[in-house]
Design an enzyme around this catalytic site. Structure first.
Site, PDB file in Angstrom:
ATOM      1  N   PHE A 208      12.629  -3.209  -1.829  1.00 54.76           N
ATOM      2  CA  PHE A 208      13.794  -3.515  -1.004  1.00 54.76           C
ATOM      3  C   PHE A 208      13.616  -4.824  -0.250  1.00 54.76           C
ATOM      4  O   PHE A 208      12.564  -5.071   0.342  1.00 54.76           O
ATOM      5  CB  PHE A 208      14.035  -2.389   0.005  1.00 54.76           C
ATOM      6  CG  PHE A 208      14.363  -1.061  -0.621  1.00 54.76           C
ATOM      7  CD1 PHE A 208      15.645  -0.804  -1.091  1.00 54.76           C
ATOM      8  CD2 PHE A 208      13.390  -0.086  -0.749  1.00 54.76           C
ATOM      9  CE1 PHE A 208      15.943   0.419  -1.675  1.00 54.76           C
ATOM     10  CE2 PHE A 208      13.680   1.138  -1.329  1.00 54.76           C
ATOM     11  CZ  PHE A 208      14.967   1.394  -1.802  1.00 54.76           C
TER      12      PHE A 208
ATOM     13  N   PHE B   9       4.977  -9.175   1.012  1.00 50.86           N
ATOM     14  CA  PHE B   9       5.332  -9.124   2.426  1.00 50.86           C
ATOM     15  C   PHE B   9       5.746 -10.507   2.925  1.00 50.86           C
ATOM     16  O   PHE B   9       5.395 -10.918   4.034  1.00 50.86           O
ATOM     17  CB  PHE B   9       4.177  -8.543   3.248  1.00 50.86           C
ATOM     18  CG  PHE B   9       3.924  -7.099   2.941  1.00 50.86           C
ATOM     19  CD1 PHE B   9       4.702  -6.109   3.505  1.00 50.86           C
ATOM     20  CD2 PHE B   9       2.931  -6.732   2.038  1.00 50.86           C
ATOM     21  CE1 PHE B   9       4.487  -4.768   3.202  1.00 50.86           C
ATOM     22  CE2 PHE B   9       2.705  -5.400   1.728  1.00 50.86           C
ATOM     23  CZ  PHE B   9       3.493  -4.416   2.310  1.00 50.86           C
TER      24      PHE B   9
ATOM     25  N   GLU C  72      -0.381  -8.831   2.418  1.00 50.00           N
ATOM     26  CA  GLU C  72      -1.093  -7.710   3.049  1.00 50.00           C
ATOM     27  C   GLU C  72      -0.209  -6.867   3.952  1.00 50.00           C
ATOM     28  O   GLU C  72       0.407  -7.361   4.894  1.00 50.00           O
ATOM     29  CB  GLU C  72      -2.283  -8.233   3.861  1.00 50.00           C
ATOM     30  CG  GLU C  72      -3.135  -7.121   4.463  1.00 50.00           C
ATOM     31  CD  GLU C  72      -4.449  -7.617   5.055  1.00 50.00           C
ATOM     32  OE1 GLU C  72      -5.226  -6.774   5.533  1.00 50.00           O
ATOM     33  OE2 GLU C  72      -4.693  -8.842   5.041  1.00 50.00           O
TER      34      GLU C  72
ATOM     35  N   LYS D 143      -9.939  -7.414   2.059  1.00 55.82           N
ATOM     36  CA  LYS D 143     -11.193  -8.060   2.416  1.00 55.82           C
ATOM     37  C   LYS D 143     -11.974  -8.288   1.121  1.00 55.82           C
ATOM     38  O   LYS D 143     -12.414  -7.350   0.471  1.00 55.82           O
ATOM     39  CB  LYS D 143     -11.987  -7.197   3.395  1.00 55.82           C
ATOM     40  CG  LYS D 143     -13.157  -7.889   4.039  1.00 55.82           C
ATOM     41  CD  LYS D 143     -12.779  -9.174   4.738  1.00 55.82           C
ATOM     42  CE  LYS D 143     -11.840  -8.974   5.897  1.00 55.82           C
ATOM     43  NZ  LYS D 143     -11.536 -10.261   6.585  1.00 55.82           N
TER      44      LYS D 143
END
Length: 516
Positions: A63, A298, A315, A331
């Site tokens: 979305f 993101f 992330e 990481k």
């Protein structure tokens, strides 16, 4: 949209991509850019925000969300939290820290709407609610930290708005959903002319007749033309990017960290450098190129009065959906290569690297502890450890930690208690943050902070703002860092920071070639 205390329901109106294209006067085959073109109508408006999967399916990317024109806002900087009423154009200082103020003065205004959403729209995220950013230095509202690093930013440490309208794109179905808290069935920026066109009778699964297309195009085309509503100033870099640390200075600081590690002060410290350049033109244009190049799940664009944040982060920090908490710390990093064999070797090197696995495990343990403060005892688990995720510039080692949110806690309680994320501070967190403030020349602002939303149903998602650019005062700032442990090698760590901006700085610099 003004805030009405008598709001009783969230309304959701679906549109097809074809219908949205009519408004935009775009080629209706260009479905992949329709949402960007739609957001471009408000991209230059202060407080407009875009939460963008950028075409990625990583982290269940599905979305895209855009929101604009918040009614109420929380702004925090330099130890002061401010409540802003956009309608009355008033503001006042409040005693609460930023996340708590956001809960009290923003989210609680719409929490009663959680059960008013029709079941057919239950799968959609956010709808209406709170969205914004918390910079890394928002952590100073919650912990006592030294003030050695230079704070040379106008952009605040925290900024969040209460958005009573949004548009959500479901990239799987191609349907767009306009969500509002005042019963309106189309966005306010479709007004005035577009309001006369009734789309409510056209179900998203049906096609719009060609005569309707022609009629709407001729009658409302000028208003809907994006060229009439957004700036098209050419973007360019006017000075080259320069770091606030030389390679020698960066390596010297890693030697200091090594001394702290050897002394047992900490187990891991995230050390970063900042790159700065001057620019001119339309930064929205630059974001569009960055998100296309990086395709990070993101990605986000947030236009604040003081500056603009463009994040292409891979992330997740924390999400809460139906009471399930998830965090996905990154990481461990290796560069990508065009040569397939070399690229596979790089990925396998990461998967088998004891150092990177050790770093990752430290942060997993830290985050298990962080989220357990607001999760039901016995529910915190690690369903995925040391998984490989590959992005345009680098391979990453990613783990997943989950839990069940405690009944007495809210998602913003969880976010505040875990902030900033352990993957970009170190362990133990507070001592690592003290060392970061000692060794990094400038504060981080949005870097390693978070862009987040929490809808009226208490569904939340948030990012870690790595791979992020801040534009303010005709300057661009971007950062890169890495986790330093006892067996870190300074030249390798320095090179890793360059690898992390290899799809940012060159992409922005390439605009100059096109403008020559």
């Amino acid at each position: 949209m003004s805030f009405n205390p008598d709001i009783t329901k969230v309304s959701v109106t679906p549109f097809t991509q074809q219908q949205i294209s009519l408004f935009l006067r775009e080629d209706r085959t260009a479905a992949s850019t329709t949402f960007l073109n739609l957001f471009s109508q408000v991209a230059n408006c202060e407080w407009s925000i875009l939460l963008d999967t950028a075409g990625s399916k990583q982290s269940d990317g599905r979305f895209n969300i855009m929101a604009w024109n918040p009614s109420l806002m929380i702004r925090a900087a330099k130890g002061r939290t401010e409540f802003i009423d956009a309608i009355s154009n008033t503001s006042r200082t409040v005693n609460e820290a930023p996340f708590e103020a956001t809960e009290k003065y923003l989210h609680k205004r719409v929490a009663h709407l959680a059960n008013t959403v029709e079941s057919q729209f239950a799968h959609l995220p956010f709808l209406i609610g709170v969205a914004g950013m918390a910079g890394y230095d928002a952590g100073r509202f919650y912990e006592s930290l030294p003030s050695n690093a230079i704070d040379d930013y106008d952009t605040p440490d925290f900024a969040a708005g209460l958005y009573l309208q949004s548009i959500i794109e479901d990239t799987e179905t191609g349907i767009f959903y306009y969500c509002s808290a005042n019963g309106s069935t189309q966005p306010d920026f479709f007004q005035p002319d577009f309001s006369q066109t009734d789309f409510s009778g056209t179900h998203p699964s049906e096609s719009v007749e060609s005569n309707s297309v022609n009629q709407i195009s001729s009658e409302y085309g000028e208003y809907r033309n994006p060229d009439k509503l957004k700036s098209h100033n050419d973007f360019s870099i006017t000075t080259p990017f320069a770091s606030n640390l030389t390679k020698e200075e960066y390596c010297q600081r890693l030697a200091t960290i090594n001394e702290y590690l050897t002394a047992g002060d900490c187990y891991q410290v995230n050390m970063a450098q900042r790159f700065t350049a001057h620019y001119r033109g339309d930064f929205w244009t630059a974001y569009c190129r960055l998100r296309e190049t990086n395709q990070a799940p993101f990605s986000a664009y947030f236009h604040l009065p003081e500056g603009i944040i463009a994040s292409i982060s891979p992330e997740r920090f924390l999400s809460v959906k139906n009471g399930i908490v998830e965090t996905k710390p990154i990481k461990g990093t290796r560069p990508r290569y065009a040569d397939k064999c070399r690229d596979e070797e790089s990925a396998n090197s990461l998967l088998n690297a004891e150092k990177d696995r050790s770093e990752n495990l430290m942060i997993v343990d830290l985050l298990r502890n962080d989220i357990s403060k607001h999760c039901t005892p016995g529910t915190v688990n690690v369903p995925a450890l040391f998984a490989l995720e590959s992005y345009e510039a680098v391979h990453h080692l990613v783990s997943t930690v989950t839990g069940h949110l405690a009944n007495e806690s809210t998602p913003l309680d969880l976010l505040a208690s875990a902030f900033p994320g352990g993957s970009i501070t170190g362990a133990p967190k507070i001592r690592s943050m003290e060392i970061i403030d000692e060794l990094e020349p400038h504060r981080r602002n949005i870097y390693c902070g978070s862009i987040f939303y929490m809808g009226c149903r208490q569904d939340m998602d948030s990012s870690i703002c790595i791979r992020t650019v801040l534009a303010e005062n005709n300057k661009l700032h971007c950062w890169a860092g890495g986790g330093i442990v006892l067996d870190s090698q300074a030249p390798d760590e320095y090179q890793e920071t360059l690898d992390k901006v290899s799809k940012i700085i060159p992409v922005l610099a390439a605009f100059n070639e096109g403008n020559e």
